[in-house]
Structures are given as C-alpha cells and as structure tokens.
Enzyme design. Structure first.
Site, PDB file in Angstrom:
ATOM      1  N   ASN A  32       0.853  -1.184   0.000  1.00 42.04           N
ATOM      2  CA  ASN A  32       0.000   0.000   0.000  1.00 42.04           C
ATOM      3  C   ASN A  32       0.899   1.249   0.000  1.00 42.04           C
ATOM      4  O   ASN A  32       0.794   2.119   0.859  1.00 42.04           O
ATOM      5  CB  ASN A  32      -0.961   0.012   1.203  1.00 42.04           C
ATOM      6  CG  ASN A  32      -2.041   1.069   1.039  1.00 42.04           C
ATOM      7  OD1 ASN A  32      -2.257   1.893   1.895  1.00 42.04           O
ATOM      8  ND2 ASN A  32      -2.689   1.080  -0.108  1.00 42.04           N
ATOM      9  N   LEU A  33       1.759   1.268  -0.992  1.00 44.39           N
ATOM     10  CA  LEU A  33       2.848   2.251  -1.014  1.00 44.39           C
ATOM     11  C   LEU A  33       2.327   3.655  -1.284  1.00 44.39           C
ATOM     12  O   LEU A  33       1.489   3.872  -2.162  1.00 44.39           O
ATOM     13  CB  LEU A  33       3.863   1.853  -2.088  1.00 44.39           C
ATOM     14  CG  LEU A  33       4.408   0.426  -1.951  1.00 44.39           C
ATOM     15  CD1 LEU A  33       5.385   0.130  -3.079  1.00 44.39           C
ATOM     16  CD2 LEU A  33       5.063   0.206  -0.592  1.00 44.39           C
ATOM     17  N   GLY A  36       5.659   8.388   0.986  1.00 45.11           N
ATOM     18  CA  GLY A  36       6.662   8.148   2.031  1.00 45.11           C
ATOM     19  C   GLY A  36       7.515   6.917   1.689  1.00 45.11           C
ATOM     20  O   GLY A  36       8.743   6.957   1.761  1.00 45.11           O
ATOM     21  N   HIS A  37       6.852   5.818   1.290  1.00 50.16           N
ATOM     22  CA  HIS A  37       7.603   4.611   0.903  1.00 50.16           C
ATOM     23  C   HIS A  37       8.492   4.901  -0.313  1.00 50.16           C
ATOM     24  O   HIS A  37       9.630   4.450  -0.382  1.00 50.16           O
ATOM     25  CB  HIS A  37       6.639   3.486   0.497  1.00 50.16           C
ATOM     26  CG  HIS A  37       5.782   2.969   1.601  1.00 50.16           C
ATOM     27  ND1 HIS A  37       4.434   3.219   1.669  1.00 50.16           N
ATOM     28  CD2 HIS A  37       6.073   2.206   2.672  1.00 50.16           C
ATOM     29  CE1 HIS A  37       3.936   2.621   2.732  1.00 50.16           C
ATOM     30  NE2 HIS A  37       4.900   2.013   3.370  1.00 50.16           N
ATOM     31  N   GLN A 155      10.065   2.046  16.069  1.00 50.23           N
ATOM     32  CA  GLN A 155      10.469   0.892  15.271  1.00 50.23           C
ATOM     33  C   GLN A 155      11.918   1.054  14.801  1.00 50.23           C
ATOM     34  O   GLN A 155      12.724   0.132  14.895  1.00 50.23           O
ATOM     35  CB  GLN A 155       9.526   0.761  14.067  1.00 50.23           C
ATOM     36  CG  GLN A 155       9.986  -0.220  13.015  1.00 50.23           C
ATOM     37  CD  GLN A 155       8.958  -0.430  11.918  1.00 50.23           C
ATOM     38  OE1 GLN A 155       7.981  -1.123  12.122  1.00 50.23           O
ATOM     39  NE2 GLN A 155       9.169   0.147  10.743  1.00 50.23           N
ATOM     40  N   SER A 188      -0.465   4.458   5.538  1.00 49.66           N
ATOM     41  CA  SER A 188      -1.493   3.611   4.909  1.00 49.66           C
ATOM     42  C   SER A 188      -2.782   3.667   5.710  1.00 49.66           C
ATOM     43  O   SER A 188      -3.864   3.444   5.173  1.00 49.66           O
ATOM     44  CB  SER A 188      -1.001   2.168   4.836  1.00 49.66           C
ATOM     45  OG  SER A 188       0.198   2.122   4.118  1.00 49.66           O
TER      46      SER A 188
HETATM   47  O1  PAF Z   1       7.141  -0.348   8.818  1.00 50.03           O
HETATM   48  C1  PAF Z   1       6.606  -1.333   8.243  1.00 50.03           C
HETATM   49  O2  PAF Z   1       6.001  -1.224   7.184  1.00 50.03           O
HETATM   50  C2  PAF Z   1       6.724  -2.716   8.882  1.00 50.03           C
HETATM   51  O3  PAF Z   1       6.687  -2.627  10.260  1.00 50.03           O
HETATM   52  C3  PAF Z   1       7.963  -3.486   8.417  1.00 50.03           C
HETATM   53  C4  PAF Z   1       9.262  -2.804   8.822  1.00 50.03           C
HETATM   54  C5  PAF Z   1       7.934  -3.649   6.906  1.00 50.03           C
HETATM   55  C6  PAF Z   1       7.980  -4.889   9.037  1.00 50.03           C
HETATM   56  O4  PAF Z   1       6.850  -5.612   8.684  1.00 50.03           O
END
Ligand code: PAF
Length: 290
Positions: A32-33, A36-37, A155, A188
């Site tokens: 679901n890019l 940001g991705h 994270q 997302s």
């Molecule tokens: O940030 C995310 O999209 C997820 O936590 C990751 C790092 C892909 C791990 O599933």
C-alpha cells in the site's frame, strides 16, 4: 524489475548482482505504497547499486483486535509505482515462505524494554513481530543497508538496537517523514479516516510542533509539556494513547543534560490509530557555556 516469491531464487538473483560488485540496499514494506515509501526507495537508490523492496503484510506484528484482515493490499498499484522507480528486485513472500513452521513455532527476536514502552504498552507483542520479521528478511536478503522511515521512530530505534546487539552487518538508514500539505504524516492507515476526522488529523503534528516550540523556548518541565500535549489532543477530539518527550538515542526519559530529544505521540481518531513525532535539538550545554 525482477519479482521473486521464494527465498532460494531471490538469494541467487542477489548473489549474481553481488558477484558483479554491486551493493544491496533494502526497503522492507507492507505494501500500500505512498509517497513516504517511494522516498525510502529513492534513498535506497542513492545508497546502493541494487535496490530490493519487499512487500509482506506480517501477521506477527498485528494484535488480535487489530486490522490485519482489513489492512490495504494493493499489489497491482504498488508494482506499478515501483516500476516507475529504480527498483531491481521485488520480494513478495507469502506466510509459508516467511514462517515455514507457522507463527507459533517461529523463533522470535525481542529487543527488551524498548519494545515495551510507548506503542509497546498499547500494542503488546507488536515489536516482537516487527523485529522477528525484519531479522528474517535481513537474513534472506543480506543487504548492505536497509532504509526505514522516521515516522515509525520507535520501530527505527528498536531495529538499530537489534542490529547492534546481534552484530548484524547491516547499515540502518532513517529517512525523514513525508507529509501531506497540511502536515499529516503519510500513512497507509490514513485511509481509515472519515472526511471529518481527516480535517482534525493534522492537529497531531501541530500539537507536536507546539510542544517542540515550548521546549525550544527553554521550557524544562518536560512532564508539563507532555501533559499539555495530551490535553490539547483530547480537546481536538483525539483519544491519545501517549504524548511523550524522550531521548533520541534510546527513548529513555530525558535528563537535564540531554540535548537531542524527540516528542512522540499516538492517538486514535475513529478507526485510525495515528502516530507521529518531531525531533528537537536543544543545545542546552552550548547556551549555558556562552
Ligand atoms: O514499517 C513497516 O512497514 C513494517 O513494520 C515493516 C518494517 C515492513 C515490518 O513488517
């Protein structure tokens, strides 16, 4: 752009690139890019010769009552977006490839303490799911560097710690959050917002910026800043989980000497749980010395 689903052929494809002397930059995603991705992919392209992007909605990081089933899966659009960029390999594993023995039997990776604070308090088990899948992805892809967004600040901090503690030969790169024009961090999960909630949502970043300004004005009462931020979010109509001032390096509560801080917040707005943060550099010691 090569698409791989299994571990062995992916490794072979990557090995071929390595044998040509290419370095490997990796961007793990759940698909679901959004912009940001795509910015993470851009940075990966600047830092490595070959760019590998994985798309895998990791069941291990979703709690029982969370949105695993409804999490948006948009593979066609994602592939098209990556096709327009400098991506060499897309890795699309399924659950069997990622967890051959099943979720229960899977060996888990846990970063203690850091995984239990902030979002960890409200999403028990979430970060164990993240570190476990990222560890396995790192072992499969064996990248030189891996790129993560600073929007998921906790994270990113946990992954840096895991890499350090387990002596993993991967450089972790953190990339600034990409925002909508009104300041809302791209996510997302923004799609869960109704139009009315969407109008309120930028208040999260605004409240964080106001807290940052208070700290910059030499407000030393961080607990007071936290309480004020929490109250402002509630007044705006959010249900905040937390509003917290922490040290950037290890997300511990800051002491009077700490200069590099981050303010993090998580708050619910209807179906959406939004997270965001702002970094603050105080330069307290320098000011005190002048
Ligand atoms: O940030 C995310 O999209 C997820 O936590 C990751 C790092 C892909 C791990 O599933």
């Amino acid at each position: 752009m090569i698409v791989e689903h299994e571990v062995a052929p992916l490794r072979e494809t990557i090995l071929m690139r390595r044998s040509r002397g290419e370095s490997v930059a990796f961007v793990p995603t759940m698909g679901n890019l959004h912009a940001g991705h795509l910015d993470l992919v851009r940075v990966a392209g600047e830092r490595g010769d070959s760019v590998v992007v994985s798309i895998y909605v990791n069941p291990l990081q979703f709690g029982e009552n969370e949105d695993l089933d409804s999490y948006p899966r948009t593979l066609e659009a994602d592939s098209a977006a990556l096709g327009d960029l400098d991506v060499d390999i897309i890795f699309l594993p399924d659950d069997r490839t990622m967890y051959p023995a099943g979720l229960e039997e899977q060996t888990k990776v846990m970063v203690p303490e850091l995984s239990e604070t902030l979002c960890g308090r409200f999403r028990p088990g979430h970060f164990v799911g993240v570190t476990t899948v990222v560890n396995r992805l790192f072992n499969i892809v064996q990248p030189d560097i891996a790129v993560f967004g600073k929007k998921d600040y906790q994270q990113l901090t946990i992954i840096r710690r895991m890499v350090r503690d387990l002596a993993m030969p991967v450089g972790v790169v953190g990339v600034d959050t990409i925002r909508e024009a009104d300041g809302l961090a791209m996510s997302s999960r923004n799609r869960y917002l109704t139009p009315k909630q969407r109008a309120v949502a930028p208040g999260l970043h605004k409240t964080l910026r106001e807290a940052r300004d208070a700290l910059r004005r030499n407000e030393t009462d961080t607990v007071g800043v936290e309480a004020q931020g929490y109250r402002k979010l509630s007044d705006l109509g959010f249900s905040p989980d937390y509003f917290s001032v922490r040290r950037q390096s290890d997300l511990a509560a800051p002491g009077p000497e700490d200069e590099s801080l981050v303010i993090l917040a998580a708050a619910r707005l209807g179906q959406a749980r939004l997270i965001d943060n702002v970094e603050v550099e105080l330069g307290r010691r320098k000011e005190a010395m002048n």
